[in-house]
Design an enzyme around this catalytic site. Structure first.
Site, PDB file in Angstrom:
ATOM      1  N   LYS A 268       3.764  -6.889   4.053  1.00  0.00           N
ATOM      2  CA  LYS A 268       3.564  -5.460   3.764  1.00  0.00           C
ATOM      3  C   LYS A 268       3.112  -4.740   5.029  1.00  0.00           C
ATOM      4  O   LYS A 268       2.526  -5.339   5.915  1.00  0.00           O
ATOM      5  CB  LYS A 268       2.554  -5.247   2.636  1.00  0.00           C
ATOM      6  CG  LYS A 268       1.165  -5.731   2.859  1.00  0.00           C
ATOM      7  CD  LYS A 268       0.167  -4.853   3.538  1.00  0.00           C
ATOM      8  CE  LYS A 268       0.307  -3.393   3.248  1.00  0.00           C
ATOM      9  NZ  LYS A 268      -0.736  -2.644   4.050  1.00  0.00           N
TER      10      LYS A 268
ATOM     11  N   THR B 136       0.870  -1.175   0.000  1.00  0.00           N
ATOM     12  CA  THR B 136       0.000   0.000   0.000  1.00  0.00           C
ATOM     13  C   THR B 136       0.912   1.233   0.000  1.00  0.00           C
ATOM     14  O   THR B 136       1.312   1.679  -1.059  1.00  0.00           O
ATOM     15  CB  THR B 136      -0.980  -0.007   1.186  1.00  0.00           C
ATOM     16  OG1 THR B 136      -0.267  -0.237   2.392  1.00  0.00           O
ATOM     17  CG2 THR B 136      -2.030  -1.086   1.002  1.00  0.00           C
TER      18      THR B 136
ATOM     19  N   THR C  44      -3.660  -2.451   7.869  1.00  0.00           N
ATOM     20  CA  THR C  44      -3.113  -3.768   7.731  1.00  0.00           C
ATOM     21  C   THR C  44      -1.645  -4.021   7.577  1.00  0.00           C
ATOM     22  O   THR C  44      -0.989  -3.434   6.742  1.00  0.00           O
ATOM     23  CB  THR C  44      -3.718  -4.469   6.487  1.00  0.00           C
ATOM     24  OG1 THR C  44      -5.063  -4.167   6.419  1.00  0.00           O
ATOM     25  CG2 THR C  44      -3.489  -5.933   6.554  1.00  0.00           C
TER      26      THR C  44
END
Lengths: 400, 400
Positions: free
Chosen positions: B184, B162, B195
């Site tokens: 990630k 992201t 997340t």
């Protein structure tokens, strides 16, 4: 504050009868600004109560004042800014005691009747030569009749400032009695400077127990709801002294109301003056199993840096509020969370509401409401601020 | 990572035998960057274990994956970035199930053998037309023989990013078996994006219980010590799949070591890539009554904005560390706190040490050590970062 002439003249700690105050520039602050003040109770009563930091690491003046106030009596409080006298070991304790002794000798009272407050950098010893000389100077000024004077109270409020941009005073009018006060800071908001300090005075006749009860009930929804960065300093102190000079004996609830009003006003001033603030934010949590659980959830949201940076950006990013509240160790309905910004519902049953991303948060006041969806009525709020560039700037400047 | 040629070629999730992976640009991200990936276990075993967010508000893919992994078996995981599918209600659950179903149909396996992970903005429904088309495309690519190929694993690691600036892959070599992986994010580090996601693969033969035990012991000192801003997302997921393709049955401790090594490497990469980082900070607390109390104290220090801004300013302001640790609800000796920065003692017995203000913290790595002074041996650490202008900038940008 009202427009009543009798209160525009007598501001702050001199709003209540039976007190004197003085301030000076002792030379503790390198900036050359005022850094020493004292507030003296002239009686006839000398009741006193106080609330101290819950941080386990307590500064020397806190340890000294806790002992002195234990008997519910105090004649004066001496306060310095520019140095917190925290993490200073035995020498720090000796110095805090010396501050009390110097003022007590000048006033002709017992050492144990003087409370001590300090605010400033942690970990430095006080320059006791200039502190003692300053207290000597204060004692001389305290001999003056201050009736009708508001300058001294304003000067005292200025002398306890650290990174505050404005002095903070308050007046609350009861039925025949008055509560006055001054305060500085908020939590550990200052760059390497500790402490919120508040000194309240009242001319009501009240026992130490009444004062303590009034203070406890007032601190909970005011200073204790003020959570700028989640920190609690080594020095936080709130003192309430009663002279009884009005001759009025208020009921507990009358006293409570006046003390609450004074604390609420000071807490609002502290929130508005917190470092780097561009938004004043209220987080109200409803629908919790208890008020205590609501408060815990409100604190988690109010301390969340992702929520605070979003609000700095005027971004109605309710997903961050939901994610933050989900971290709170309290009972909630994960499928039933509601969120509103400034009265506009942005999330219902844990799902986005229509138009949620268009809510306008550009104004300086933002109200965040969260419903935990349990169906119970537990409720609480905290006051916080956004997290701005200025906060980082102010707090990352070198301490020495 | 070693220089062993067999591992420089097979990076990330393809480092272990018995797996395939594919990635593509489905069109979920408005940026047009890759946003969909799948990792498939070809067997002969299909053991699986996972760890999920402890946030009470769990995203739809977390709820779906929790159910699917409950039997200890999984054939594949499908992951999208650009949308967290969190706070999306019944429709979100339906969409998460549809992602599992689409991949399962393409692979010819049961729906319940596919786990789902999503990362991105909270509160938006997935664009299921492009998601389904993307999964269909992935299924076609997964038919290709990927032996000797590292490109696919790197592409998958890139597709789950992201605001990560670099893809994160790892390889840990056991005795005859390998653990590979990709990850990630870190916590809720991303601006309005949720997340941390990790997919680990191994060709070891291991039962689901062995995998779960290996994962639990590995997550505690790695991802769970990574505390950038105190936030836990709605979507955090770590998945470990075992193909058994090596034919090697490691002992529990051999498996634990390899999984721990892989998680540690990914956690370090996440810390180094956290938003707006200028300092990598380790907070180690010693002298606590228990490891759990040490961890709690370390978290309080690591989350303190006043400590984090001081470290951004390379300021050895130990008073803030002491004030922060004093807020931790754990047993300590208030007169016995010790603090060291980068090995230099700056505070002893809660009092400043000589030269404390001169310690050089200008390098990007800062080690903070705190001794609670109880005389007990409880110890723990967390990894965090400073609080910089860039953190505020990245996290205050408008989410829409």
């Amino acid at each position: 504050m009202t427009n009543d002439a009798s209160f525009t003249h007598h501001a702050g700690v001199l709003a209540a009868q039976g007190f004197r105050t003085a301030a000076c520039t002792a030379g503790i602050k390198t900036s050359g600004k005022p850094d020493l003040a004292a507030v003296v109770n002239l009686g006839p009563d000398f009741s006193c109560a106080a609330v101290f930091t819950c941080n386990q690491i307590k500064a020397a003046p806190v340890l000294v004042s806790q002992e002195s106030v234990a008997n519910g009596q105090a004649r004066a409080v001496v306060i310095n800014s520019g140095n917190a006298n925290a993490c200073t070991g035995e020498q720090g304790r000796t110095n805090a005691n010396a501050m009390a002794r110097d003022l007590a000798q000048g006033l002709g009272v017992d050492n144990s009747d003087v409370l001590v407050c300090s605010t400033g950098l942690i970990g430095e010893q006080l320059p006791m030569d200039v502190v003692s000389a300053g207290i000597h100077h204060l004692c001389a000024r305290l001999q003056d009749d201050q009736a009708g004077e508001s300058t001294a109270a304003d000067q005292a409020a200025a002398a306890i400032m650290t990174t505050d941009t404005v002095p903070k005073t308050t007046v609350a009018v009861g039925n025949g009695f008055v509560v006055g006060g001054m305060g500085k800071g908020v939590g550990m908001m200052a760059p390497s400077l500790a402490t919120m300090l508040v000194v309240l005075t009242t001319d009501a006749k009240a026992t130490p127990d009444m004062l303590q009860q009034a203070l406890d009930q007032a601190v909970a929804p005011t200073f204790n709801t003020l959570d700028i960065d989640g920190s609690t300093s080594t020095n936080d102190t709130v003192v309430l002294m009663a002279s009884g000079a009005s001759g009025i004996e208020p009921s507990q609830s009358e006293l409570n109301n006046a003390v609450l009003s004074a604390c609420d006003d000071l807490a609002n001033q502290m929130q508005a003056d917190a470092e780097g603030v561009t938004k004043r934010v209220t987080i109200r949590v409803r629908g919790a199993l208890s008020d205590a659980e609501a408060l815990e959830a409100a604190r988690v949201v109010g301390r969340d840096n992702l929520v605070k940076t979003a609000l700095f950006g005027s971004d109605p990013n309710w997903g961050r509020v939901v994610a933050a509240v989900g971290m709170a160790p309290v009972t909630m309905n994960p499928q039933g969370i509601g969120v509103a910004f400034n009265g506009h519902t942005v999330c219902e049953r844990s799902t986005g509401a229509a138009g949620a991303r268009e809510v306008d948060l550009s104004a300086p006041d933002i109200a965040v409401e969260v419903d935990l969806g349990t169906g119970s009525t537990g409720e609480a709020f905290v006051r916080t601020t956004d997290l701005s560039y200025a906060y980082v700037e102010i707090n990352s400047e070198y301490s020495t």
